[in-house]
Design a protein around this motif. Structure first.
Motif, short mmCIF file in Angstrom:
data_model
loop_
_atom_site.label_atom_id
_atom_site.label_comp_id
_atom_site.label_asym_id
_atom_site.label_seq_id
_atom_site.Cartn_x
_atom_site.Cartn_y
_atom_site.Cartn_z
N VAL A 149 -51.20 -39.73 -25.20
CA VAL A 149 -51.10 -38.46 -24.48
C VAL A 149 -52.49 -37.91 -24.29
O VAL A 149 -53.24 -37.71 -25.27
CB VAL A 149 -50.23 -37.45 -25.24
CG1 VAL A 149 -50.17 -36.13 -24.48
CG2 VAL A 149 -48.82 -38.00 -25.45
N LEU A 150 -52.88 -37.68 -23.04
CA LEU A 150 -54.18 -37.10 -22.72
C LEU A 150 -53.97 -35.71 -22.16
O LEU A 150 -52.98 -35.44 -21.45
CB LEU A 150 -54.91 -37.96 -21.69
CG LEU A 150 -55.17 -39.41 -22.07
CD1 LEU A 150 -55.95 -40.12 -20.95
CD2 LEU A 150 -55.94 -39.54 -23.38
N VAL A 151 -54.89 -34.80 -22.47
CA VAL A 151 -54.79 -33.43 -22.00
C VAL A 151 -56.07 -33.04 -21.27
O VAL A 151 -57.15 -33.61 -21.50
CB VAL A 151 -54.52 -32.46 -23.16
CG1 VAL A 151 -53.13 -32.67 -23.72
CG2 VAL A 151 -55.56 -32.60 -24.26
N LEU A 152 -55.95 -32.07 -20.38
CA LEU A 152 -57.06 -31.63 -19.54
C LEU A 152 -57.09 -30.12 -19.47
O LEU A 152 -56.10 -29.50 -19.13
CB LEU A 152 -56.90 -32.20 -18.13
CG LEU A 152 -58.00 -31.86 -17.12
CD1 LEU A 152 -59.27 -32.62 -17.45
CD2 LEU A 152 -57.55 -32.19 -15.69
N ALA A 153 -58.25 -29.55 -19.77
CA ALA A 153 -58.41 -28.10 -19.67
C ALA A 153 -58.64 -27.71 -18.20
O ALA A 153 -59.29 -28.44 -17.45
CB ALA A 153 -59.59 -27.64 -20.51
N PRO A 154 -58.13 -26.55 -17.76
CA PRO A 154 -58.36 -26.10 -16.39
C PRO A 154 -59.85 -25.97 -16.11
O PRO A 154 -60.65 -25.63 -16.99
CB PRO A 154 -57.68 -24.73 -16.36
CG PRO A 154 -56.67 -24.78 -17.45
CD PRO A 154 -57.28 -25.62 -18.53
N ARG B 11 -58.94 -35.58 -22.54
CA ARG B 11 -59.15 -35.82 -23.97
C ARG B 11 -57.82 -36.19 -24.62
O ARG B 11 -56.75 -35.82 -24.15
CB ARG B 11 -59.72 -34.57 -24.64
CG ARG B 11 -61.12 -34.19 -24.17
CD ARG B 11 -62.14 -35.24 -24.59
NE ARG B 11 -63.48 -34.91 -24.14
CZ ARG B 11 -64.06 -35.44 -23.06
NH1 ARG B 11 -63.39 -36.30 -22.30
NH2 ARG B 11 -65.29 -35.11 -22.73
N HIS B 12 -57.90 -36.90 -25.73
CA HIS B 12 -56.70 -37.19 -26.50
C HIS B 12 -56.10 -35.89 -27.03
O HIS B 12 -56.82 -34.99 -27.46
CB HIS B 12 -57.01 -38.13 -27.66
CG HIS B 12 -57.29 -39.53 -27.21
ND1 HIS B 12 -56.33 -40.50 -27.12
CD2 HIS B 12 -58.45 -40.12 -26.82
CE1 HIS B 12 -56.86 -41.64 -26.70
NE2 HIS B 12 -58.15 -41.43 -26.51
#
Length: 230
Positions: A223-228, A202-203
């Motif tokens: 920048v993209l982020v990812l939850a565990p 996700r952004h």
């Protein structure tokens, strides 16, 4: 520039339609029957040591180039550029590379933990929100700087937990106890952004992981982020 300082390299996925590459391995009968397996069936996912990465650079570079498409010149150019970036990342503290394999290399992903300062953060252009920064300060942020998988992994079953790319990125975060994954993507590379989002990225926002893109200031990177567990 000192040799130990590396500028950020945005993640770029190889082309979807390779013009050269290894023949696709046939799926086992059980996978053909119900399709409840990753588009690329693998027997194991395991980490490589730095020494093993060095020993297998040719193989890693070949797989990247084979999924990049293009003529022989483009193939060699993509391979050489990629290996330079991989060698730079491999020198970072905490670097980790996971491979997926059967009797041959099927894919891999790699990255490194990061703190809330330094060249990588400077290259984000100020797009990393406060929440990721707090996670970095506590040591829970992990940069996924490369995911190399066959093109069909990006086309088929992208939302399934057993998709090979999802398996690799999830394992990277789990092995390092990360509270959040992060990656940079060139702002103009909409294909890579769309693919990463199909794998659960996700952004980056200040305090949430939104289901839709957030408006971000103009800049060279997204920048993209990812939850565990995603």
């Amino acid at each position: 520039m000192p040799a130990h300082v590396f500028l950020p390299t945005p993640l770029t996925l190889p082309a979807l339609q390779p013009k050269r590459g290894r023949p696709r391995a046939p799926l086992p009968d059980s996978a053909k029957a119900d399709r409840r397996s990753s588009p690329t069936v693998v027997e194991r996912v395991r980490p490589l040591t730095r020494g093993q990465v060095a020993d297998r650079l040719k193989e890693l570079g070949d797989l990247y180039a084979e999924t990049s498409g293009g003529d022989a010149w483009a193939w060699n150019q993509a391979r050489a550029t990629f290996l330079l970036h991989l060698a730079a990342d491999a020198r970072r503290p905490g670097f980790s590379l996971l491979i997926a394999e059967t009797n041959a290399l099927a894919g891999y992903a790699y990255g490194f933990p990061t703190a809330g300062a330094g060249p990588w953060w400077a290259g984000s252009g100020g797009h990393v929100g406060k929440s990721p920064l707090r996670r970095a300060t506590s040591g829970g942020l992990f940069v996924v700087s490369g995911i190399v998988v066959p093109p069909r992994v990006r086309r088929e079953y992208k939302d399934q937990v057993w998709n090979l790319a999802r398996r690799l990125q999830r394992r990277l975060l789990a092995d390092h106890g990360a509270t959040l994954g992060v990656t940079l993507v060139d702002a103009r590379d909409t294909r890579t952004v769309e693919t990463m989002r199909s794998w659960g990225w996700r952004h980056a926002g200040d305090d949430t992981l939104p289901a839709v893109p957030l408006a971000v200031p103009p800049g060279p990177f997204r920048v993209l982020v990812l939850a565990p567990g995603t």
